[in-house]
Design a protein around this motif. Structure first.
Motif, PDB file in Angstrom:
ATOM      1  N   GLN A 158       0.165  23.080   2.803  1.00 21.15           N
ATOM      2  CA  GLN A 158      -0.305  23.886   1.667  1.00 21.15           C
ATOM      3  C   GLN A 158      -1.761  24.278   1.895  1.00 21.15           C
ATOM      4  OE1 GLN A 158       0.372  20.854  -1.219  1.00 21.15           O
ATOM      5  NE2 GLN A 158       2.425  21.569  -1.744  1.00 21.15           N
ATOM      6  N   LYS A 159      -2.056  25.550   1.645  1.00 21.93           N
ATOM      7  CA  LYS A 159      -3.404  26.053   1.884  1.00 21.93           C
ATOM      8  C   LYS A 159      -4.340  25.591   0.774  1.00 21.93           C
ATOM      9  CE  LYS A 159      -5.704  30.317   3.371  1.00 21.93           C
ATOM     10  NZ  LYS A 159      -5.540  31.773   3.540  1.00 21.93           N
ATOM     11  N   ARG A 160      -5.459  25.018   1.127  1.00 17.50           N
ATOM     12  CA  ARG A 160      -6.410  24.498   0.151  1.00 17.50           C
ATOM     13  C   ARG A 160      -7.844  24.882   0.541  1.00 17.50           C
ATOM     14  NH1 ARG A 160      -2.614  24.208  -2.615  1.00 17.50           N
ATOM     15  NH2 ARG A 160      -1.463  22.340  -3.269  1.00 17.50           N
ATOM     16  N   TRP A 161      -8.649  25.150  -0.492  1.00 19.10           N
ATOM     17  CA  TRP A 161     -10.087  25.378  -0.285  1.00 19.10           C
ATOM     18  C   TRP A 161     -10.773  24.015  -0.369  1.00 19.10           C
ATOM     19  CZ3 TRP A 161     -13.269  28.931   1.509  1.00 19.10           C
ATOM     20  CH2 TRP A 161     -14.636  28.859   1.202  1.00 19.10           C
ATOM     21  N   VAL A 162     -11.427  23.615   0.709  1.00 17.12           N
ATOM     22  CA  VAL A 162     -11.971  22.260   0.828  1.00 17.12           C
ATOM     23  C   VAL A 162     -13.497  22.320   0.809  1.00 17.12           C
ATOM     24  CG1 VAL A 162     -11.944  20.128   2.173  1.00 17.12           C
ATOM     25  CG2 VAL A 162      -9.942  21.637   2.192  1.00 17.12           C
ATOM     26  N   LYS A 163     -14.096  21.391   0.052  1.00 20.27           N
ATOM     27  CA  LYS A 163     -15.561  21.308  -0.032  1.00 20.27           C
ATOM     28  C   LYS A 163     -16.009  19.884   0.265  1.00 20.27           C
ATOM     29  CE  LYS A 163     -16.227  24.815  -3.666  1.00 20.27           C
ATOM     30  NZ  LYS A 163     -16.769  25.046  -5.018  1.00 20.27           N
ATOM     31  N   LEU A 164     -17.118  19.782   0.977  1.00 16.55           N
ATOM     32  CA  LEU A 164     -17.722  18.481   1.261  1.00 16.55           C
ATOM     33  C   LEU A 164     -19.158  18.501   0.765  1.00 16.55           C
ATOM     34  CD1 LEU A 164     -17.765  15.666   2.653  1.00 16.55           C
ATOM     35  CD2 LEU A 164     -18.494  16.873   4.743  1.00 16.55           C
ATOM     36  N   ASP A 165     -19.497  17.551  -0.089  1.00 14.75           N
ATOM     37  CA  ASP A 165     -20.905  17.380  -0.479  1.00 14.75           C
ATOM     38  C   ASP A 165     -21.300  15.937  -0.217  1.00 14.75           C
ATOM     39  OD1 ASP A 165     -20.090  15.796  -2.695  1.00 14.75           O
ATOM     40  OD2 ASP A 165     -19.833  17.576  -3.936  1.00 14.75           O
ATOM     41  N   ALA A 166     -22.470  15.538  -0.665  1.00 13.80           N
ATOM     42  CA  ALA A 166     -22.972  14.195  -0.369  1.00 13.80           C
ATOM     43  C   ALA A 166     -22.139  13.108  -1.022  1.00 13.80           C
ATOM     44  CB  ALA A 166     -24.432  14.086  -0.831  1.00 13.80           C
ATOM     45  N   ASP A 167     -21.383  13.467  -2.071  1.00 11.71           N
ATOM     46  CA  ASP A 167     -20.589  12.475  -2.797  1.00 11.71           C
ATOM     47  C   ASP A 167     -19.127  12.473  -2.409  1.00 11.71           C
ATOM     48  OD1 ASP A 167     -22.822  11.781  -4.102  1.00 11.71           O
ATOM     49  OD2 ASP A 167     -22.181  12.364  -6.104  1.00 11.71           O
ATOM     50  N   TYR A 168     -18.521  13.659  -2.379  1.00 10.01           N
ATOM     51  CA  TYR A 168     -17.064  13.734  -2.326  1.00 10.01           C
ATOM     52  C   TYR A 168     -16.575  14.784  -1.322  1.00 10.01           C
ATOM     53  CZ  TYR A 168     -17.547  11.393  -6.839  1.00 10.01           C
ATOM     54  OH  TYR A 168     -17.886  10.520  -7.835  1.00 10.01           O
ATOM     55  N   LEU A 169     -15.361  14.526  -0.821  1.00 13.69           N
ATOM     56  CA  LEU A 169     -14.557  15.541  -0.158  1.00 13.69           C
ATOM     57  C   LEU A 169     -13.520  15.976  -1.181  1.00 13.69           C
ATOM     58  CD1 LEU A 169     -13.684  17.060   2.462  1.00 13.69           C
ATOM     59  CD2 LEU A 169     -12.098  15.159   2.863  1.00 13.69           C
ATOM     60  N   ARG A 170     -13.534  17.270  -1.553  1.00 11.22           N
ATOM     61  CA  ARG A 170     -12.637  17.764  -2.604  1.00 11.22           C
ATOM     62  C   ARG A 170     -11.853  18.956  -2.089  1.00 11.22           C
ATOM     63  NH1 ARG A 170     -16.516  19.625  -6.903  1.00 11.22           N
ATOM     64  NH2 ARG A 170     -17.875  19.908  -5.110  1.00 11.22           N
ATOM     65  N   TYR A 171     -10.646  19.132  -2.607  1.00 10.88           N
ATOM     66  CA  TYR A 171      -9.912  20.348  -2.265  1.00 10.88           C
ATOM     67  C   TYR A 171      -9.345  20.994  -3.527  1.00 10.88           C
ATOM     68  CZ  TYR A 171      -5.855  17.103  -2.042  1.00 10.88           C
ATOM     69  OH  TYR A 171      -4.907  16.163  -2.302  1.00 10.88           O
ATOM     70  N   PHE A 172      -9.239  22.372  -3.483  1.00 13.20           N
ATOM     71  CA  PHE A 172      -8.919  23.207  -4.632  1.00 13.20           C
ATOM     72  C   PHE A 172      -7.788  24.163  -4.258  1.00 13.20           C
ATOM     73  CE2 PHE A 172     -13.314  22.027  -4.508  1.00 13.20           C
ATOM     74  CZ  PHE A 172     -13.707  21.770  -5.814  1.00 13.20           C
ATOM     75  N   ASP A 173      -7.185  24.748  -5.305  1.00 13.22           N
ATOM     76  CA  ASP A 173      -6.176  25.787  -5.059  1.00 13.22           C
ATOM     77  C   ASP A 173      -6.813  27.049  -4.507  1.00 13.22           C
ATOM     78  OD1 ASP A 173      -3.800  24.534  -5.620  1.00 13.22           O
ATOM     79  OD2 ASP A 173      -3.953  24.902  -7.774  1.00 13.22           O
ATOM     80  N   SER A 174      -8.007  27.392  -5.004  1.00 15.00           N
ATOM     81  CA  SER A 174      -8.688  28.601  -4.546  1.00 15.00           C
ATOM     82  C   SER A 174     -10.192  28.356  -4.543  1.00 15.00           C
ATOM     83  CB  SER A 174      -8.351  29.799  -5.443  1.00 15.00           C
ATOM     84  OG  SER A 174      -9.067  29.726  -6.660  1.00 15.00           O
ATOM     85  N   GLU A 175     -10.914  29.231  -3.886  1.00 19.65           N
ATOM     86  CA  GLU A 175     -12.367  29.061  -3.791  1.00 19.65           C
ATOM     87  C   GLU A 175     -13.066  29.364  -5.105  1.00 19.65           C
ATOM     88  OE1 GLU A 175     -14.123  32.021  -1.164  1.00 19.65           O
ATOM     89  OE2 GLU A 175     -12.245  33.134  -1.229  1.00 19.65           O
ATOM     90  N   LYS A 176     -12.359  29.970  -6.085  1.00 21.89           N
ATOM     91  CA  LYS A 176     -12.960  30.280  -7.382  1.00 21.89           C
ATOM     92  C   LYS A 176     -12.809  29.143  -8.384  1.00 21.89           C
ATOM     93  CE  LYS A 176     -12.284  35.291  -6.975  1.00 21.89           C
ATOM     94  NZ  LYS A 176     -11.667  36.508  -7.591  1.00 21.89           N
TER      95      LYS A 176
END
Length: 1169
Positions: free
Chosen positions: A36-54
């Motif tokens: 499944q395609k996911r928009w993934v973000k990494l910051d200093a706290d968490y690795l998170r993934y979303f349905d879309s970049e918005k």
């Protein structure tokens, strides 16, 4: 597939910079081969993934601290491995995969090396529970199962379950600096953000209140700022309260230069602003300039207490556990009376004190300045130098900024009074001879001199051309215009118009004039002089109030900003700090208006605005003015509270409720509800419709429909307006169809906006109602009969009123230009409502007017279920008899059958008193509670004890445990021995037998006592009960009591029953003989229906016959002409009242009974004597 990385960008609500972001394919948890395609973000706290970049809120987050390692698994794939779970991702290329792996591994290694374990609140190795303010299961709309929700600091976290919570891997988290909590219904509440609304539902009212409180505290923490506190706490002495030594005090008195705790701050406020000016270190950000922070670092608690607490006897000192009265007594002695201060050698010599102050402010000796000021030196004394006339000017000239800061915060220290509170000064303003121009400075100065008012800043305001002269003009916070009369006592005189000036020192000045036009000119001149030049546009409005306020809004709620506001009727014009043009807030269209802490919260459709005042007196004035402007102000449609669609909230609430609960109710709108309930409901809606929530079970459909009709009937200008009313009636007589439709179109467009929107909403609703005419018997014609006279306010004298309403309903699609898509949407909504009602019926859910519940016999199991319809008047005794009769159980002698309320969560039960109404209890039952009828085995022993005891009170030792919400987790400190006294009015708790003063005291009427204690609390014995307390303010407490023996438990519980019910614990033998009860219609009550027809005399004869012999009338219904075609078939609802029979005619609209043909039919009220 695309992947990329960004630096420092994220969703608006997030504060941490993004280290890397991009598209990745993720393997689902089931291990499917379909990625499944996911928009993934990494910051200093968490690795998170979303349905879309918005998206703002993630589908999953993984704390960086819980990641053990990152590994490659080939084909552009890699795994993120935690201690408990593995997450598989696939990148666009090997290079992209390697970049993600390198970045992730670098973050993991960095955290391990530096030991930065503070970031994530949920680490697998750490105790997550300790970091949470509240946690537990809640229902969330959109999810099948309950979620584990955690409130921690300034965030709310969502987890699938408690196991995920312990592992630290969650769904998403919500930054509460953009959140707002809104009460929805009995157990539901919404957490609203600019990006999404989270609709939660708790298991009980108490649970909901606890969650709402926890989230509101989280919002307050998110909006606060600890930067100032940390700087001031850098000085050792400032880390403890200057008065009671409590650690980490987050309040301060800015003029006394002391840092104090929250409890002492409350008592400081009681001393008044002339003694101490209390501000928050975390929330009053604007007050804390760099100079003031530096002043507190140099003076602070150490230097201040060397002066104020130089001679405190140990016996009079207070400590952390001191009570409010003790604190108040100490603070009055310390700061108001100066009892413990170190007196200056010049004390008592005013002239020498003033001279010494003028000399000291040119140096850096702040301790000496403090001693001089608080021993009587005048901050505004004359220095003798015209160029630098006062100590402030001397300090400025010498470059002593901290001395200036101290003096400015104590400029009113010489005005201390023994009775703190609001200072109100009144002044009669002069007008010029022609009455048209702005009053001259000379005449103003003359007035001030005559009254000996020493406030020079007003003279500076209106100096000739209105230019800003002198800095003291900034003391003004706001100006309010009022056209209420003012009475001057010297000389005695009445002035028709007034205006008020609010200033920073918590003072209010009231001015009076005879000429309203002159008042306007004065106010505009004053406003121009103190508002910011950017806000001059606000002055052009015909405002009622104008001034400066703090606000928080938009995406950044960290810091309060300064804004300028003008209130004009129901519109609040605002010029925000970061805006060039003013914005208008339509107060009547607000979705919510509430006071939360020290903020006034205004919720619009697309944003939430938090308004705060710089001073309490001024802020309270703004709150009252805005609340008044946002409420209903008259009896026309445009003066009501409105929705975003310009429909009165009253109309919207009623239509929505009837659509949900009453579309299929027989005779809807034809039947009349109870007059008293209609009047009460309409009054509540008119007072503040936003706060009213119509709930099934609490409100009857007929009462709500009657409320809507009465609202339209009582409108001042009518729905169709008096100007065009006759034109509407004439249009109904037009025979040509096309011409009639065209005339209706023209008349609609000529209506005011609110009237036009309301007409469409109402006719749309009636169109839906007639759609179900085969069930509710309300055809288009029947609805027109009801609404024609109501909407046109003709009292049935003009038949054309009904014709207009019938035309609008039957031609709804054409007249209101409803397209096919809108019609399809409405059809889908109706279908969904009907399905919901059918599902509710099959599951035993209550319908409007009915409440059907499940009651168990002796134990909770399927074969013991009994489904009972509960009328509003049913008591626990009647319910018990009903169950026993259904199961053919005969109550034997000395058998005490009772109805019990069982709370499974608390593992406790409560026998209902035999006279207790059942319906209110059902409305408050949680999902983990139920009713059961069974024998009360201990009742005989309790009655014997009550008969043999001496006196009405009981006292003795019991083990006590209080349920304290430490960190929101319901932790407490164990069971402790306490001495209790229970009498007819209250329950008192003493620490020991010898204590003279009770530690706690509760009114008996507010207690609910349940037998049993949940096992996880590990009670010292099995003989205990759980006690719930709730006062009139809906403040709740819960605690547990344990006895040593079963006999003690019975005695205490019997005494509780005795004192709570006036000694009437069990019904007498005579009341056990139950009279047969007839099943009654819940909408009409226990009322007989008499079919009537004919003229008034014939109706009277029918009523007289019914009074003489009801059975004869019942057996001869056919003789009354019920089946005549086109006849006026009515039903008279009759009830026997003292002094005669009273009836009111109604039409049941049963199938086969046609309503009277023709227009102008009116129901007659009959009183027979």
């Amino acid at each position: 597939m695309h992947s990329g990385s960004t630096e420092g960008s994220d969703a608006p609500a997030q504060l941490l910079p993004i280290i890397k972001a991009g598209w990745l394919d993720k393997n689902p948890p089931q291990g499917s081969y379909i990625y499944q395609k996911r928009w993934v973000k990494l910051d200093a706290d968490y690795l998170r993934y979303f349905d879309s970049e918005k998206d703002t809120y993630s589908k999953r987050f993984i704390p960086v601290t819980s990641i053990a390692r990152v590994a490659s698994i080939g084909d552009q794939k890699f795994e993120v491995i935690t201690n408990n779970r593995t997450f598989a991702f696939r990148a666009e290329s090997d290079a992209d995969r390697n970049e993600w792996m390198r970045t992730l591994q670098q973050m993991v290694d960095e955290r391990k090396f530096k030991g930065l374990n503070r970031i994530s609140l949920f680490q697998p190795a750490a105790g997550a529970v300790d970091a949470a303010d509240k946690c537990g299961l809640l229902e969330l709309r959109g999810f099948k199962n309950k979620l584990f929700v955690v409130v921690a600091g300034d965030k709310v976290f969502l987890f699938k379950n408690a196991e995920d919570y312990r592992q630290g891997i969650g769904i998403t988290y919500i930054e509460m600096n953009v959140g707002n909590v809104k009460d929805v219904d009995r157990r539901g509440f919404d957490l609203t953000t600019p990006y999404k609304i989270f609709s939660f539902s708790a298991d009980s009212d108490q649970e909901k209140d606890e969650w709402v409180e926890a989230m509101q505290q989280s919002i307050a923490e998110a909006l606060s700022n600890s930067e100032v506190a940390e700087k001031i706490w850098s000085v050792e002495a400032n880390r403890f309260c200057a008065d009671c030594r409590s650690p980490k005090p987050d309040w301060a008195s800015v003029n006394l230069c002391v840092v104090i705790c929250k409890r002492c701050a409350g008592e400081h406020r009681g001393l008044g602003p002339s003694i101490t000016k209390v501000r928050s270190l975390k929330m009053d950000r604007k007050v804390w300039t760099e100079e003031l922070i530096e002043l507190f670092c140099q003076v602070g608690n150490c230097v201040a207490n060397q002066f104020w607490a130089a001679n405190v006897p140990p016996s009079e000192a207070i400590h952390t556990a001191s009570g409010s009265q003790e604190r108040r007594r100490f603070l009055v002695a310390k700061y108001k009376e100066g009892k413990y201060r170190r007196y200056h050698p010049l004390f008592g010599n005013q002239e020498e004190l003033n001279k010494a102050l003028c000399a000291t402010v040119t140096t850096s000796d702040l301790a000496e300045t403090q001693s001089l000021v608080f021993c009587g030196a005048e901050v505004s004394c004359f220095s003798g130098d015209p160029d630098f006339p006062n100590p402030v000017a001397l300090a400025e000239q010498a470059g002593q900024k901290l001395q200036m800061e101290f003096l400015l915060h104590n400029k009113n220290s010489g005005e201390r009074s023994s009775s703190p509170g609001r200072c109100l000064s009144s002044l009669v303003l002069p007008t010029s001879s022609d009455g048209d121009s702005t009053p001259s400075l000379g005449s103003l100065l003359q007035s001030f001199t005559a009254l000996r008012v020493s406030k020079i800043f007003l003279i500076c305001i209106l100096s000739g051309d209105g230019t800003r002269k002198g800095s003291r003009v900034t003391e003004i916070l706001s100006v309010r215009v009022s056209f209420l009369p003012l009475f001057s006592l010297s000389p005695l005189r009445r002035f028709e118009s007034t205006f008020e000036v609010y200033i920073e020192s918590e003072r209010l000045y009231l001015f009076g004039l005879d000429n309203p036009e002159a008042i306007r000119k004065w106010v505009k001149s004053i406003a121009k002089s103190f508002i910011h030049p950017r806000a001059d546009e606000l002055v052009s409005h015909d405002f009622e109030r104008i001034g400066r306020l703090q606000y928080k809004g938009g995406l950044n709620l960290e810091r309060a900003k300064e804004g300028w506001f003008a209130l004009t009727q129901s519109t609040l014009y605002a010029l925000f700090e970061d805006s060039e043009k003013e914005e208008a807030l339509h107060l009547k269209k607000l979705q919510e208006l509430s006071v939360q802490g020290d903020s006034l919260v205004l919720v619009e459709r697309r944003r939430t605005l938090y308004i705060q005042g710089e001073r309490k007196l001024d802020f309270l004035g703004w709150v009252a003015a805005i609340q008044k402007a946002a409420g209903s102000s008259g009896d026309t449609l445009s003066e009501q509270q409105l929705t975003e669609s310009d429909i009165p909230v009253i109309v919207d609430r009623c239509i929505d409720y009837i659509t949900q609960c009453g579309l299929t109710s027989e005779g809807i709108y034809r039947k009349s509800g109870q007059n008293s309930k209609t009047t009460s409901l309409l009054e509540m809606l008119r007072r503040d419709a936003r706060r009213v929530r119509l709930k099934e079970g609490e409100h009857q459909v007929d009462d709500v429909s009657n409320t809507l009709k009465r609202f339209f009937r009582d409108l001042g200008d009518g729905l169709f307006t008096k100007e065009f009313c006759q034109d509407w009636l004439k249009a109904a007589a037009i025979e040509d169809e096309e011409e009639k439709i065209g005339q209706y179109h023209r008349l609609l467009s000529s209506l005011p906006l609110v009237n036009r929107a309301t007409v469409k909403a109402l006719i749309n609703h009636l169109y839906r109602v007639q759609y179900f005419s085969d069930m509710n018997q309300m055809t288009t014609h029947n609805l027109a009969i009801v609404f024609g006279p109501t909407l046109f306010q003709t009292d049935g004298k003009d038949y054309k009123a009904g014709r207009v309403v019938e035309d609008l309903i039957s031609r709804y699609v054409v007249i209101f230009s409803v397209d096919e898509q809108e019609m399809r949407k409405q059809q889908d909504e109706i279908t969904a409502i009907i399905k919901m009602r059918i599902a509710g019926s099959s599951s035993g859910t209550q319908h409007a007017g009915d409440f059907i519940c499940t009651v168990y016999l002796e134990e909770k199991k399927t074969e013991a279920e009994q489904h009972i319809k509960i009328p509003a008047t049913m008591t626990a005794e009647e319910l018990t008899f009903e169950i026993l009769e259904r199961r053919k159980i005969v109550m034997k002698e000395k058998e005490y059958w009772s109805c019990f309320e069982v709370n499974e969560r608390e593992e406790a039960e409560r026998p209902l008193h035999y006279s207790e109404k059942v319906l209110p209890i059902l409305h408050d039952l949680g999902t983990d509670s139920y009713l059961v009828v069974k024998k009360q085995l201990s009742m005989e022993n309790m009655l014997i004890y009550l008969a043999s005891r001496v006196g009405d009170s009981k006292h003795g030792m019991m083990k006590f445990r209080e349920e304290r919400n430490l960190l929101g987790l319901g932790l407490s400190t164990g069971f402790h021995d306490r001495y209790f006294i229970l009498n007819h009015s209250c329950l008192r708790l003493y620490k020991e037998v010898r204590s003279h003063r009770p530690e706690k005291e509760w009114p008996v009427k507010n207690l609910k006592v349940y037998l049993g204690i949940k096992k996880k609390l590990r009670p010292p014995s099995c003989w205990g009960f759980t006690v719930f307390y709730e006062n009139e303010k809906h403040e709740k407490q819960q605690w547990y009591l344990c006895c040593d023996t079963q006999m003690e438990l019975r005695e205490w519980f019997a005494t509780f029953l005795h004192v709570q019910n006036g000694g009437n614990v069990w019904p007498s033998e005579s009341s056990k003989v139950r009279a047969s009860r007839t099943q009654q219609d819940s909408r009409l009550g226990n009322i007989s229906l008499i079919p009537l027809r004919g003229n008034e005399n014939e109706m009277r004869n029918s009523v007289a016959a019914f009074a003489a012999d009801p059975l004869t009338v019942s057996d001869n219904q056919s003789a009354l002409g019920l089946t005549g075609k086109g006849a006026a078939s009515h039903w008279l609802v009759a009830s026997c009242l003292p002094g005669g029979w009273v009836g009111r005619a109604q039409d049941p609209l049963r199938p086969g009974l046609s309503p009277r043909a023709g227009w102008g039919w009116r129901t007659q009220s009959i009183v027979c004597g």
